[in-house]
Enzyme design. Sequence first.
Site, PDB file in Angstrom:
ATOM      1  N   LYS A   1       0.833  -1.216   0.000  1.00 57.33           N
ATOM      2  CA  LYS A   1       0.000   0.000   0.000  1.00 57.33           C
ATOM      3  C   LYS A   1       0.862   1.259   0.000  1.00 57.33           C
ATOM      4  O   LYS A   1       0.644   2.162  -0.798  1.00 57.33           O
ATOM      5  CB  LYS A   1      -0.873   0.083   1.275  1.00 57.33           C
ATOM      6  CG  LYS A   1      -1.937  -0.964   1.425  1.00 57.33           C
ATOM      7  CD  LYS A   1      -2.854  -0.650   2.608  1.00 57.33           C
ATOM      8  CE  LYS A   1      -2.218  -0.795   3.980  1.00 57.33           C
ATOM      9  NZ  LYS A   1      -1.875  -2.155   4.379  1.00 57.33           N
TER      10      LYS A   1
ATOM     11  N   ARG B   1      11.415  -1.720  11.574  1.00 60.65           N
ATOM     12  CA  ARG B   1      10.174  -1.303  12.225  1.00 60.65           C
ATOM     13  C   ARG B   1       9.868  -2.208  13.409  1.00 60.65           C
ATOM     14  O   ARG B   1       9.900  -3.428  13.277  1.00 60.65           O
ATOM     15  CB  ARG B   1       9.024  -1.362  11.212  1.00 60.65           C
ATOM     16  CG  ARG B   1       8.493   0.000  10.870  1.00 60.65           C
ATOM     17  CD  ARG B   1       7.415  -0.107   9.859  1.00 60.65           C
ATOM     18  NE  ARG B   1       6.167  -0.646  10.420  1.00 60.65           N
ATOM     19  CZ  ARG B   1       5.001  -0.583   9.789  1.00 60.65           C
ATOM     20  NH1 ARG B   1       4.938  -0.023   8.601  1.00 60.65           N
ATOM     21  NH2 ARG B   1       3.926  -1.085  10.337  1.00 60.65           N
TER      22      ARG B   1
ATOM     23  N   ARG C   1      -9.699   0.954   8.560  1.00 56.31           N
ATOM     24  CA  ARG C   1      -9.336  -0.425   8.900  1.00 56.31           C
ATOM     25  C   ARG C   1     -10.458  -1.155   9.604  1.00 56.31           C
ATOM     26  O   ARG C   1     -10.322  -2.350   9.894  1.00 56.31           O
ATOM     27  CB  ARG C   1      -8.123  -0.398   9.832  1.00 56.31           C
ATOM     28  CG  ARG C   1      -6.791  -0.653   9.136  1.00 56.31           C
ATOM     29  CD  ARG C   1      -5.738  -0.514  10.197  1.00 56.31           C
ATOM     30  NE  ARG C   1      -4.513  -1.201   9.959  1.00 56.31           N
ATOM     31  CZ  ARG C   1      -3.419  -0.640   9.440  1.00 56.31           C
ATOM     32  NH1 ARG C   1      -3.441   0.580   8.992  1.00 56.31           N
ATOM     33  NH2 ARG C   1      -2.313  -1.335   9.356  1.00 56.31           N
TER      34      ARG C   1
ATOM     35  N   ARG D   1      -1.164  -8.861  13.761  1.00 52.89           N
ATOM     36  CA  ARG D   1      -1.660  -7.871  12.793  1.00 52.89           C
ATOM     37  C   ARG D   1      -2.489  -8.549  11.709  1.00 52.89           C
ATOM     38  O   ARG D   1      -3.478  -8.011  11.229  1.00 52.89           O
ATOM     39  CB  ARG D   1      -0.482  -7.095  12.179  1.00 52.89           C
ATOM     40  CG  ARG D   1       0.046  -6.032  13.134  1.00 52.89           C
ATOM     41  CD  ARG D   1       1.484  -5.672  12.866  1.00 52.89           C
ATOM     42  NE  ARG D   1       1.689  -4.951  11.632  1.00 52.89           N
ATOM     43  CZ  ARG D   1       2.865  -4.889  11.006  1.00 52.89           C
ATOM     44  NH1 ARG D   1       3.918  -5.522  11.494  1.00 52.89           N
ATOM     45  NH2 ARG D   1       2.987  -4.206   9.907  1.00 52.89           N
TER      46      ARG D   1
ATOM     47  N   ARG E   1      11.285  -6.695   5.565  1.00 54.95           N
ATOM     48  CA  ARG E   1      11.230  -5.254   5.847  1.00 54.95           C
ATOM     49  C   ARG E   1      11.846  -4.961   7.218  1.00 54.95           C
ATOM     50  O   ARG E   1      12.486  -3.922   7.415  1.00 54.95           O
ATOM     51  CB  ARG E   1       9.775  -4.770   5.810  1.00 54.95           C
ATOM     52  CG  ARG E   1       9.640  -3.264   5.979  1.00 54.95           C
ATOM     53  CD  ARG E   1       8.257  -2.772   5.642  1.00 54.95           C
ATOM     54  NE  ARG E   1       7.289  -3.044   6.706  1.00 54.95           N
ATOM     55  CZ  ARG E   1       5.983  -2.783   6.623  1.00 54.95           C
ATOM     56  NH1 ARG E   1       5.481  -2.275   5.517  1.00 54.95           N
ATOM     57  NH2 ARG E   1       5.180  -3.037   7.615  1.00 54.95           N
TER      58      ARG E   1
HETATM   59  P1  AMP Z   1       0.610   0.536   9.193  1.00 61.06           P
HETATM   60  O1  AMP Z   1       1.870   1.304   8.999  1.00 61.06           O
HETATM   61  O2  AMP Z   1      -0.515   1.031   8.340  1.00 61.06           O
HETATM   62  O3  AMP Z   1       0.817  -0.952   9.094  1.00 61.06           O
HETATM   63  O4  AMP Z   1       0.148   0.831  10.705  1.00 61.06           O
HETATM   64  C1  AMP Z   1       0.949   0.473  11.818  1.00 61.06           C
HETATM   65  C2  AMP Z   1       0.094   0.377  13.074  1.00 61.06           C
HETATM   66  O5  AMP Z   1      -0.524   1.650  13.340  1.00 61.06           O
HETATM   67  C3  AMP Z   1      -1.062  -0.604  13.003  1.00 61.06           C
HETATM   68  O6  AMP Z   1      -0.680  -1.922  13.295  1.00 61.06           O
HETATM   69  C4  AMP Z   1      -2.015  -0.030  14.045  1.00 61.06           C
HETATM   70  O7  AMP Z   1      -1.572  -0.325  15.367  1.00 61.06           O
HETATM   71  C5  AMP Z   1      -1.851   1.471  13.843  1.00 61.06           C
HETATM   72  N1  AMP Z   1      -2.790   1.980  12.827  1.00 61.06           N
HETATM   73  C6  AMP Z   1      -2.494   2.503  11.596  1.00 61.06           C
HETATM   74  N2  AMP Z   1      -3.601   2.875  10.942  1.00 61.06           N
HETATM   75  C7  AMP Z   1      -4.634   2.576  11.772  1.00 61.06           C
HETATM   76  C8  AMP Z   1      -6.053   2.700  11.665  1.00 61.06           C
HETATM   77  N3  AMP Z   1      -6.642   3.203  10.570  1.00 61.06           N
HETATM   78  N4  AMP Z   1      -6.804   2.279  12.710  1.00 61.06           N
HETATM   79  C9  AMP Z   1      -6.248   1.798  13.832  1.00 61.06           C
HETATM   80  N5  AMP Z   1      -4.934   1.637  13.990  1.00 61.06           N
HETATM   81  C10 AMP Z   1      -4.119   2.017  12.987  1.00 61.06           C
END
Ligand code: AMP
Length: 185
Positions: free
Chosen positions: A13, A133, A88, A144, A127
Amino acid sequence: MNIILLGPPGCGKGTQAKLLERERNLQQISTGDMLRQEVADGTELGQQAQKFMSAGQLVADEVMIGMIQNRLQRGDLGSGFILDGFPRTVEQAQGLGAMLGELDLTVDKVLYLKVPKEMVVERLLKRAEIEGRADDNQETIEKRMEVYLQQTIPVVEWYQQQSLLLELDGGKAIDEVSAKIRDSL
Ligand code: AMP
């Protein structure tokens, strides 16, 4: 043009959003990046969010909807936005719909990058080596993925019912996926 990118962690994404941002003068809005920035800045929100992020769980819907509302109200969206990592949950999708209605904006396309679970794990572990990360470790990845299946797949179905969804094979190489996206827009 306003686009939502959906798909499991590691589906590409962020990579595709950055390409679209450059090619189409769209603004990438990545809630994961925004949260990581809050954590890095040591804000109250960042401190709260970090607990959920490092456990592989979702940050509360109200917090996320508020964050997106602030961003959308700020304007400065170029030729449109690409949402990456939001919504999400179905509640977030409903919140987004209401916000966009008030701002007289619509979602034009929802691109769903489908990737098999084994590939997700493989990509995220890779990654972890490159970007380091904190949430890219085996245990958090599993969590996740579980959260994704339970809470985000219903969002995929939600947009499918609205005939906005376009499913793409996110398992392909970056160039192939971006070519498919280009063709579809
Ligand atoms: P990502 O980089 O999009 O994988 O997001 C990393 C982490 O941030 C996720 O595992 C969640 O803990 C939190 N997070 C990101 N976007 C959201 C969202 N829209 N709703 C809730 N938690 C989020």
